[in-house]
Scaffold this motif. Sequence first.
Motif, short mmCIF file in Angstrom:
data_model
loop_
_atom_site.label_atom_id
_atom_site.label_comp_id
_atom_site.label_asym_id
_atom_site.label_seq_id
_atom_site.Cartn_x
_atom_site.Cartn_y
_atom_site.Cartn_z
N MET A 1 57.05 50.43 38.12
CA MET A 1 55.60 50.37 38.13
C MET A 1 55.08 51.09 39.36
SD MET A 1 53.15 47.00 38.12
CE MET A 1 53.98 46.36 36.69
N LYS A 2 54.06 51.95 39.18
CA LYS A 2 53.48 52.67 40.28
C LYS A 2 52.81 51.68 41.23
CE LYS A 2 52.70 56.99 37.79
NZ LYS A 2 51.68 57.98 37.37
N ASN A 3 52.77 52.06 42.52
CA ASN A 3 52.26 51.15 43.54
C ASN A 3 50.81 50.79 43.33
OD1 ASN A 3 54.70 51.04 44.89
ND2 ASN A 3 54.24 52.80 46.18
N ASP A 4 49.97 51.76 42.90
CA ASP A 4 48.55 51.47 42.71
C ASP A 4 48.34 50.51 41.54
OD1 ASP A 4 49.46 53.36 40.95
OD2 ASP A 4 47.61 54.55 40.93
N VAL A 5 49.12 50.70 40.47
CA VAL A 5 49.03 49.79 39.32
C VAL A 5 49.53 48.41 39.70
CG1 VAL A 5 49.81 49.37 36.96
CG2 VAL A 5 49.26 51.70 37.69
N LYS A 6 50.61 48.37 40.46
CA LYS A 6 51.18 47.11 40.89
C LYS A 6 50.20 46.34 41.77
CE LYS A 6 55.37 45.19 42.97
NZ LYS A 6 56.69 45.52 43.58
N VAL A 8 46.91 46.52 41.72
CA VAL A 8 45.85 45.99 40.86
C VAL A 8 46.34 44.78 40.10
CG1 VAL A 8 44.37 46.49 38.87
CG2 VAL A 8 44.69 48.21 40.64
N TYR A 9 47.55 44.86 39.62
CA TYR A 9 48.17 43.77 38.86
C TYR A 9 48.27 42.50 39.72
CZ TYR A 9 51.60 41.95 35.44
OH TYR A 9 52.24 41.21 34.48
N ILE A 10 48.71 42.65 40.96
CA ILE A 10 48.85 41.52 41.87
C ILE A 10 47.48 40.96 42.25
CG2 ILE A 10 49.57 40.87 44.21
CD1 ILE A 10 51.91 42.87 43.86
N ALA A 11 46.52 41.86 42.51
CA ALA A 11 45.17 41.42 42.86
C ALA A 11 44.55 40.62 41.72
CB ALA A 11 44.30 42.63 43.19
N PHE A 12 44.79 41.05 40.50
CA PHE A 12 44.28 40.31 39.33
C PHE A 12 44.89 38.91 39.29
CE2 PHE A 12 44.94 39.01 34.89
CZ PHE A 12 43.62 38.91 34.48
N GLY A 13 46.18 38.80 39.59
CA GLY A 13 46.84 37.50 39.60
C GLY A 13 46.26 36.58 40.66
N ILE A 14 45.96 37.12 41.84
CA ILE A 14 45.38 36.32 42.92
C ILE A 14 44.00 35.81 42.53
CG2 ILE A 14 44.51 36.40 45.29
CD1 ILE A 14 46.78 38.36 45.93
N VAL A 15 43.17 36.70 41.94
CA VAL A 15 41.83 36.30 41.51
C VAL A 15 41.91 35.23 40.43
CG1 VAL A 15 39.72 37.11 40.36
CG2 VAL A 15 40.78 38.51 42.15
N LEU A 16 42.83 35.42 39.48
CA LEU A 16 42.99 34.45 38.41
C LEU A 16 43.41 33.09 38.96
CD1 LEU A 16 42.88 34.36 35.27
CD2 LEU A 16 45.35 34.71 35.29
N THR A 17 44.31 33.09 39.92
CA THR A 17 44.76 31.84 40.54
C THR A 17 43.62 31.20 41.32
OG1 THR A 17 46.99 32.76 40.73
CG2 THR A 17 46.50 30.81 42.03
N TYR A 18 42.83 32.02 41.99
CA TYR A 18 41.68 31.51 42.76
C TYR A 18 40.75 30.69 41.86
CZ TYR A 18 37.27 31.63 45.35
OH TYR A 18 36.10 31.28 45.98
N PHE A 19 40.43 31.24 40.70
CA PHE A 19 39.50 30.54 39.81
C PHE A 19 40.17 29.41 39.05
CE2 PHE A 19 37.13 34.54 40.36
CZ PHE A 19 35.88 34.02 40.67
N SER A 20 41.51 29.40 39.01
CA SER A 20 42.20 28.31 38.33
C SER A 20 42.01 26.98 39.06
CB SER A 20 43.70 28.62 38.22
OG SER A 20 44.35 28.45 39.48
N PHE A 54 59.42 36.02 43.18
CA PHE A 54 58.94 36.42 44.50
C PHE A 54 57.43 36.65 44.51
CE2 PHE A 54 57.84 39.77 47.59
CZ PHE A 54 58.16 39.11 48.76
N TRP A 55 56.98 37.63 43.71
CA TRP A 55 55.55 37.94 43.70
C TRP A 55 54.74 36.80 43.10
CZ3 TRP A 55 53.54 41.12 46.84
CH2 TRP A 55 54.22 42.27 47.23
N GLY A 56 55.31 36.09 42.16
CA GLY A 56 54.60 34.95 41.59
C GLY A 56 54.28 33.89 42.63
#
Length: 260
Positions: A1-6, A8-20, A54-56
Amino acid sequence: MKNDVKAVYIAFGIVLTYFSVYMPDFMNVAGIDNVQISSTVSFSALNGMLFGPFWGSIITLSGVSLYKLSAGTFFTMSAFSLLSLIFNAMTSIVSGLVVNREYKATKTIFFSLICIWYLLDVGRTAYLYPWYHLLVLGAFIYFHSLIIKKSLTSKLYIFISLFFASLLGVLTDHMAGSIAYYLLYNLPASAYESVILVYPVERTILAFFPAFLMYVLVVVFKDIILSSESIEQDISSRKSRDLDEYIKNDVLDILKKEET
């Protein structure tokens, strides 16, 4: 996975967890006053299955900590609340390990927590308390080879595999939390014994939703992609383009250098 896509993917996970964190919790746990079970553990399991151990775990810690900081409660959290952040991360680690088929590490973490429980005085008194943990661990050890084999062709077994990953993660949080709560507040064994039939229902519900969401992502999206009539043509076209670019950019340069 390209670094920029990765990223964005990680940032989306953090935002999703924030609102959870805004999800409703289990309140008024039977037998224990003023205790609630955070539904955030469900997203912790989902993070592990989506992003790996790890990233999770990093995403879980970041998302929940960001919420606590924005709410102004991070620096006033109790010792148990701070430890709960680690337990949520452990949920992501265990769920991610199962999805990644790191079964030895999964069983080591899970069984170690059960052993720690029985080393405590409360564990030897409320010795039936981890019955559901032992049942789930035993079922996982006994059936995981069959589940792996069947999940290649059966959607039902795909869900069962994901449910085991989610449930083992959620129960890891539960066992670690139970141990920490006793060590911090010296909760009597009777309090644990009073919820011996309640917590399996709560934890199963908490594990079901991330497993179902992951199932939708894995199965439904996979079916959509594979049902595309042009998928094979698209793959062949991509291979052809990659080959043309390789010949144009690499092979021709090599030939020109040899000619000179």
